[in-house]
Design an enzyme around this catalytic site. Structure first.
Site, PDB file in Angstrom:
ATOM      1  N   SER A 151       0.894  -1.164   0.184  1.00 54.08           N
ATOM      2  CA  SER A 151      -0.038  -0.119   0.037  1.00 54.08           C
ATOM      3  C   SER A 151       0.846   1.234   0.029  1.00 54.08           C
ATOM      4  CB  SER A 151      -0.962   0.024   1.157  1.00 54.08           C
ATOM      5  OG  SER A 151      -1.995   1.051   0.977  1.00 54.08           O
ATOM      6  N   ASP A 245     -10.107  -4.382  -4.308  1.00 51.95           N
ATOM      7  CA  ASP A 245      -9.421  -3.177  -3.807  1.00 51.95           C
ATOM      8  C   ASP A 245      -9.342  -2.019  -4.841  1.00 51.95           C
ATOM      9  OD1 ASP A 245      -7.403  -1.507  -2.765  1.00 51.95           O
ATOM     10  OD2 ASP A 245      -5.798  -3.223  -2.607  1.00 51.95           O
ATOM     11  N   HIS A 275      -8.200  -5.076   0.098  1.00 53.00           N
ATOM     12  CA  HIS A 275      -7.364  -4.102   0.784  1.00 53.00           C
ATOM     13  C   HIS A 275      -7.378  -4.472   2.231  1.00 53.00           C
ATOM     14  CE1 HIS A 275      -4.154  -1.122   0.207  1.00 53.00           C
ATOM     15  NE2 HIS A 275      -4.274  -0.947   1.610  1.00 53.00           N
TER      16      HIS A 275
END
Length: 312
Positions: A151, A245, A275
């Site tokens: 991320s 995601d 996510h």
């Protein structure tokens, strides 16, 4: 698109999480810390120690009785540059270190909004440069060093790989796990489709981007690596995304752009996953599959690098 049953359990557990912009950064960090039981068991390793590298706090994972000249990966945790820490990444880095047969170095970079861009990037670069220059005293093979992150940490890994591509020794690999690659837009199909109801919302992304970017130009490729006009000569990459995601498309588009620029890229989409599934090894089995995949990719990269520098 069907959400994986494991991911659905995770969404059900976290459904009551309030929007991040309704709380202080400290409250949000405390909330993230409460998810630690979901990250999975901590694999026993030969040695784990906290120390400083280039003045930056790190946690070092040694999965074996380390020989001199060991391969190493440097890991940058996720959390929108605002939440997340060494503890949240702990089980992930342990697993990858063991599976890669490499020393793992997890970086506790400075967090926003107290320390906005470029503070986190400066810390990431400082640690990586120190490792490559052999300044850590850890017996690291500076010709077998990779970067990895998830991320926001994937964003840092991508930018570090760009910033250091002309340096020697070279990074041998980059692992980008659902990376943020473009802070200037939330307009991809996956951003629109998964804007809400899949844990990482567009509202929370805006909160993270505001904290980290501050008043900086979000088209700066040090913030948005996908906007770098020259992607040639980057380290080989492994890019992992989740189908459900919002960051899926920008990660996959960046993988495609790197490949089209002549770089070796392996891109893997985990179907039905949300996510931040790779961090959730205690509840999402695909997290453990992904960690093993990353370990295997790094082991292969280190083996190829070792072969390429071996004497004839």
């Amino acid at each position: 698109m069907a959400v994986h049953p494991d991911a659905r359990k995770f969404l059900d557990i976290t459904a009551a999480t309030p929007p991040l912009d309704t709380q202080t950064a400290e409250q949000n960090r405390a909330g993230t810390a409460r998810s630690l039981p979901l990250t999975g068991d901590r694999r026993e390793l030969a040695e784990v120690q906290d120390r400083l590298i280039a003045g930056v706090p790190v946690r070092i994972y040694v999965p074996f009785d380390a020989p001199s000249q060991a391969p190493t990966f440097i890991f940058f945790h996720g959390g929108g540059w605002t939440v997340g820490d060494l503890e949240l990444a702990d089980s992930t880095v342990r697993d990858i270190a063991a599976d890669a047969g490499a020393i793992g170095i997890s970086v506790d970079y400075r967090l926003a909004p107290e320390n906005p861009f470029p503070a986190a990037l400066e810390d990431a670069l400082a640690v990586t440069r120190s490792v490559l220059l052999g300044e850590t005293g850890l017996g690291i093979d500076s010709h077998r060093v990779a970067v990895a992150g998830d991320s926001a940490g994937g964003n840092l890994a991508a930018v570090v790989a760009q910033q250091l591509r002309g340096d020697q020794p070279r990074l041998v690999h980059q692992v980008l796990i659902y990376p943020v690659t473009d802070l200037s837009s939330l307009e991809t199909p996956s951003h629109r489709e998964f804007a809400d109801g899949h844990f990482l919302t567009n509202r929370n992304l805006r909160y993270f981007y505001s904290n980290y970017a501050g008043k900086a130009d979000r088209t700066d490729h040090r913030l948005s690596p996908a906007l770098q006009p020259d992607l040639a000569d980057l380290p080989p990459a492994t890019v992992i995304t989740g189908e459900c995601d919002p960051l899926r498309d920008e990660g996959e588009l960046y993988a495609q752009a790197m490949s089209e620029a002549g770089n070796r890229v392996t891109a893997v989409r985990f179907m039905g996953e949300v996510h931040p599934f790779v961090s959730m090894g205690g509840i999402i089995e695909d997290a453990n599959v992904a960690r093993r995949l990353v370990g295997a990719q790094l082991r292969s990269a280190f083996g190829s690098a070792n072969h390429s520098i071996a004497p004839a």
